[in-house]
Design a protein around this motif. Structure first.
Motif, PDB file in Angstrom:
ATOM      1  N   LEU A  19       0.826  -1.000  -0.121  1.00 29.30           N
ATOM      2  CA  LEU A  19      -0.049  -0.022  -0.109  1.00 29.30           C
ATOM      3  C   LEU A  19       0.773   1.126  -0.158  1.00 29.30           C
ATOM      4  O   LEU A  19       0.641   2.200  -0.889  1.00 29.30           O
ATOM      5  CB  LEU A  19      -0.921  -0.055   1.150  1.00 29.30           C
ATOM      6  CG  LEU A  19      -1.887   1.217   1.360  1.00 29.30           C
ATOM      7  CD1 LEU A  19      -2.859   1.206   0.127  1.00 29.30           C
ATOM      8  CD2 LEU A  19      -2.575   1.143   2.590  1.00 29.30           C
ATOM      9  N   ASP A  20       1.781   1.337   0.845  1.00 27.77           N
ATOM     10  CA  ASP A  20       2.738   2.409   1.067  1.00 27.77           C
ATOM     11  C   ASP A  20       3.532   2.656  -0.563  1.00 27.77           C
ATOM     12  O   ASP A  20       3.739   3.963  -0.823  1.00 27.77           O
ATOM     13  CB  ASP A  20       3.662   2.310   2.071  1.00 27.77           C
ATOM     14  CG  ASP A  20       3.314   2.401   3.198  1.00 27.77           C
ATOM     15  OD1 ASP A  20       2.385   2.744   3.433  1.00 27.77           O
ATOM     16  OD2 ASP A  20       4.020   1.900   4.304  1.00 27.77           O
ATOM     17  N   ARG A  21       3.689   1.483  -1.304  1.00 26.08           N
ATOM     18  CA  ARG A  21       4.645   1.926  -2.326  1.00 26.08           C
ATOM     19  C   ARG A  21       3.480   2.244  -3.341  1.00 26.08           C
ATOM     20  O   ARG A  21       3.743   3.150  -4.337  1.00 26.08           O
ATOM     21  CB  ARG A  21       4.942   0.320  -3.104  1.00 26.08           C
ATOM     22  CG  ARG A  21       6.191  -0.037  -2.264  1.00 26.08           C
ATOM     23  CD  ARG A  21       6.659  -1.445  -2.711  1.00 26.08           C
ATOM     24  NE  ARG A  21       7.868  -1.784  -1.697  1.00 26.08           N
ATOM     25  CZ  ARG A  21       8.661  -2.993  -1.905  1.00 26.08           C
ATOM     26  NH1 ARG A  21       8.052  -3.910  -2.799  1.00 26.08           N
ATOM     27  NH2 ARG A  21       9.323  -3.257  -1.114  1.00 26.08           N
ATOM     28  N   ARG A  22       2.293   2.033  -3.371  1.00 24.23           N
ATOM     29  CA  ARG A  22       1.249   2.562  -4.238  1.00 24.23           C
ATOM     30  C   ARG A  22       0.993   4.011  -3.925  1.00 24.23           C
ATOM     31  O   ARG A  22       0.673   4.774  -4.883  1.00 24.23           O
ATOM     32  CB  ARG A  22       0.006   1.688  -4.150  1.00 24.23           C
ATOM     33  CG  ARG A  22       0.115   0.130  -4.687  1.00 24.23           C
ATOM     34  CD  ARG A  22      -1.262  -0.490  -4.508  1.00 24.23           C
ATOM     35  NE  ARG A  22      -1.320  -1.915  -5.037  1.00 24.23           N
ATOM     36  CZ  ARG A  22      -2.153  -2.698  -4.591  1.00 24.23           C
ATOM     37  NH1 ARG A  22      -3.196  -2.483  -3.842  1.00 24.23           N
ATOM     38  NH2 ARG A  22      -2.162  -3.950  -5.209  1.00 24.23           N
ATOM     39  N   ARG A  23       1.261   4.408  -2.740  1.00 21.99           N
ATOM     40  CA  ARG A  23       1.009   5.796  -2.595  1.00 21.99           C
ATOM     41  C   ARG A  23       2.372   6.521  -3.034  1.00 21.99           C
ATOM     42  O   ARG A  23       2.143   7.719  -3.180  1.00 21.99           O
ATOM     43  CB  ARG A  23       0.890   5.823  -1.124  1.00 21.99           C
ATOM     44  CG  ARG A  23      -0.544   5.283  -0.320  1.00 21.99           C
ATOM     45  CD  ARG A  23      -0.630   5.539   1.008  1.00 21.99           C
ATOM     46  NE  ARG A  23      -1.838   5.226   1.440  1.00 21.99           N
ATOM     47  CZ  ARG A  23      -2.282   4.814   2.843  1.00 21.99           C
ATOM     48  NH1 ARG A  23      -1.349   5.023   3.615  1.00 21.99           N
ATOM     49  NH2 ARG A  23      -3.492   4.429   3.099  1.00 21.99           N
ATOM     50  N   ALA A  45      10.443   3.703  -4.378  1.00 22.74           N
ATOM     51  CA  ALA A  45       9.590   4.221  -3.232  1.00 22.74           C
ATOM     52  C   ALA A  45      10.343   4.570  -2.091  1.00 22.74           C
ATOM     53  O   ALA A  45      10.075   5.255  -1.113  1.00 22.74           O
ATOM     54  CB  ALA A  45       9.042   2.714  -2.818  1.00 22.74           C
ATOM     55  N   LYS A  46      11.748   4.321  -2.156  1.00 22.12           N
ATOM     56  CA  LYS A  46      12.643   4.950  -1.278  1.00 22.12           C
ATOM     57  C   LYS A  46      12.967   6.415  -1.502  1.00 22.12           C
ATOM     58  O   LYS A  46      13.356   7.011  -0.571  1.00 22.12           O
ATOM     59  CB  LYS A  46      13.999   4.328  -1.720  1.00 22.12           C
ATOM     60  CG  LYS A  46      14.137   2.645  -1.369  1.00 22.12           C
ATOM     61  CD  LYS A  46      15.749   2.328  -1.726  1.00 22.12           C
ATOM     62  CE  LYS A  46      15.631   0.746  -1.436  1.00 22.12           C
ATOM     63  NZ  LYS A  46      15.232   0.195  -0.243  1.00 22.12           N
ATOM     64  N   GLY A  47      12.348   6.969  -2.779  1.00 21.74           N
ATOM     65  CA  GLY A  47      12.469   8.275  -2.868  1.00 21.74           C
ATOM     66  C   GLY A  47      13.600   8.950  -3.670  1.00 21.74           C
ATOM     67  O   GLY A  47      14.587   8.285  -3.724  1.00 21.74           O
ATOM     68  N   MET A  48      13.341   9.908  -4.307  1.00 21.70           N
ATOM     69  CA  MET A  48      14.471  10.531  -5.319  1.00 21.70           C
ATOM     70  C   MET A  48      15.599  11.128  -4.502  1.00 21.70           C
ATOM     71  O   MET A  48      16.728  11.222  -5.269  1.00 21.70           O
ATOM     72  CB  MET A  48      13.714  11.613  -6.198  1.00 21.70           C
ATOM     73  CG  MET A  48      12.636  11.401  -7.126  1.00 21.70           C
ATOM     74  SD  MET A  48      13.155  10.198  -8.456  1.00 21.70           S
ATOM     75  CE  MET A  48      13.691  11.324  -9.630  1.00 21.70           C
ATOM     76  N   GLY A  65       3.131  16.231  -2.032  1.00 21.43           N
ATOM     77  CA  GLY A  65       3.249  14.931  -1.405  1.00 21.43           C
ATOM     78  C   GLY A  65       4.864  14.207  -1.724  1.00 21.43           C
ATOM     79  O   GLY A  65       5.784  15.252  -2.312  1.00 21.43           O
ATOM     80  N   ASN A  66       5.173  13.259  -1.238  1.00 22.29           N
ATOM     81  CA  ASN A  66       6.466  12.616  -1.429  1.00 22.29           C
ATOM     82  C   ASN A  66       6.389  11.752  -2.451  1.00 22.29           C
ATOM     83  O   ASN A  66       7.365  10.617  -2.398  1.00 22.29           O
ATOM     84  CB  ASN A  66       6.856  12.129  -0.291  1.00 22.29           C
ATOM     85  CG  ASN A  66       8.548  11.969  -0.155  1.00 22.29           C
ATOM     86  OD1 ASN A  66       9.255  12.598  -0.833  1.00 22.29           O
ATOM     87  ND2 ASN A  66       8.859  10.907   0.545  1.00 22.29           N
ATOM     88  N   ALA A  67       5.454  11.638  -3.415  1.00 21.06           N
ATOM     89  CA  ALA A  67       5.286  10.541  -4.444  1.00 21.06           C
ATOM     90  C   ALA A  67       6.191  10.796  -5.691  1.00 21.06           C
ATOM     91  O   ALA A  67       6.626  11.935  -6.012  1.00 21.06           O
ATOM     92  CB  ALA A  67       3.988  10.360  -4.990  1.00 21.06           C
ATOM     93  N   THR A  68       6.929   9.477  -6.232  1.00 20.75           N
ATOM     94  CA  THR A  68       7.805   9.787  -7.384  1.00 20.75           C
ATOM     95  C   THR A  68       6.574   9.299  -8.485  1.00 20.75           C
ATOM     96  O   THR A  68       5.836   8.225  -8.498  1.00 20.75           O
ATOM     97  CB  THR A  68       8.803   8.506  -7.316  1.00 20.75           C
ATOM     98  OG1 THR A  68       9.564   8.842  -6.068  1.00 20.75           O
ATOM     99  CG2 THR A  68       9.608   8.752  -8.539  1.00 20.75           C
TER     100      THR A  68
END
Length: 203
Positions: free
Chosen positions: A18-22, A41-44, A120-123
């Motif tokens: 779920l976190d990865r989908r977000r 998912a680790k972030g840019m 948000g913090n999404a990629t």
């Protein structure tokens, strides 16, 4: 206890999914692998541990710093730097082989663009054609106007490092480059390298 452990593990796996989908939004026509989703998912800004100690870069930085110091003090710093570097060991790797390969696949794929969401913090992963179309639509708005010259023509201190990273990746030696260390910088350096190749007509 085994049943409890299995239920707990299942809940953890579902939470990670779920976190990865977000945090990873795939708007492209490509299907992302599990490893690709995991590394994005680790972030840019996630710092990928280098496979070797970038001794040349460290020495170059030290030399630039001690250039205006008295000779004796500068030499003392150089000797201390050499002593530390001789004992230095590469840090423990913080991504697995599949994730490292996923980064290479992303940066070598000209059909995809990876950006960070405005909020948000999404990629976000986009098709290059869709990304370019969105940029063209934004630039077509009347609030923008074409500049007569390049306001960034004058080099800053940061530009030589960026140029070195671009040249390194443009030469196909990305795996041996010690410069880009974050997911963002690795992808950006290769994107710039592609523009370098296109502008120079080298591929």
């Amino acid at each position: 206890m085994r049943k409890y452990d299995k239920l707990q593990q299942k809940g953890t796996d579902e939470t990670l999914t779920l976190d990865r989908r977000r945090t990873v939004v795939n708007l492209s026509s490509h299907t992302l692998s599990e490893a690709t989703t995991a590394i994005l998912a680790k972030g840019m800004n996630f710092a990928v541990a280098p496979k070797r100690v970038p001794k040349e870069d460290i020495i170059e930085s030290v030399e630039a710093s001690v250039r205006h110091l008295p000779q004796a003090e500068a030499e003392k710093i150089r000797q201390e730097t050499v002593r530390v570097l001789n004992k230095a060991k590469p840090p423990k790797q913080n991504i697995n082989a599949e994730e490292y390969h996923a980064i290479k696949e992303l940066r070598d794929n000209p059909l995809l663009v990876v950006v960070q969401a405005d909020k948000g913090n999404a990629t976000v992963v986009l098709d290059t054609t869709d990304y370019n179309k969105r940029m063209e639509d934004i630039l077509a708005e009347p609030i923008y106007k074409k500049l007569q010259g390049d306001p960034t023509a004058k080099q800053t201190q940061a530009e030589p490092m960026q140029a070195a990273a671009v040249a390194c990746f443009a030469g196909g030696e990305g795996d041996r480059c010690a410069g880009p260390t974050t997911v963002r910088s690795r992808l950006v350096a290769v994107r710039s390298a592609r523009r370098f190749r296109a502008a120079s007509g080298s591929g």
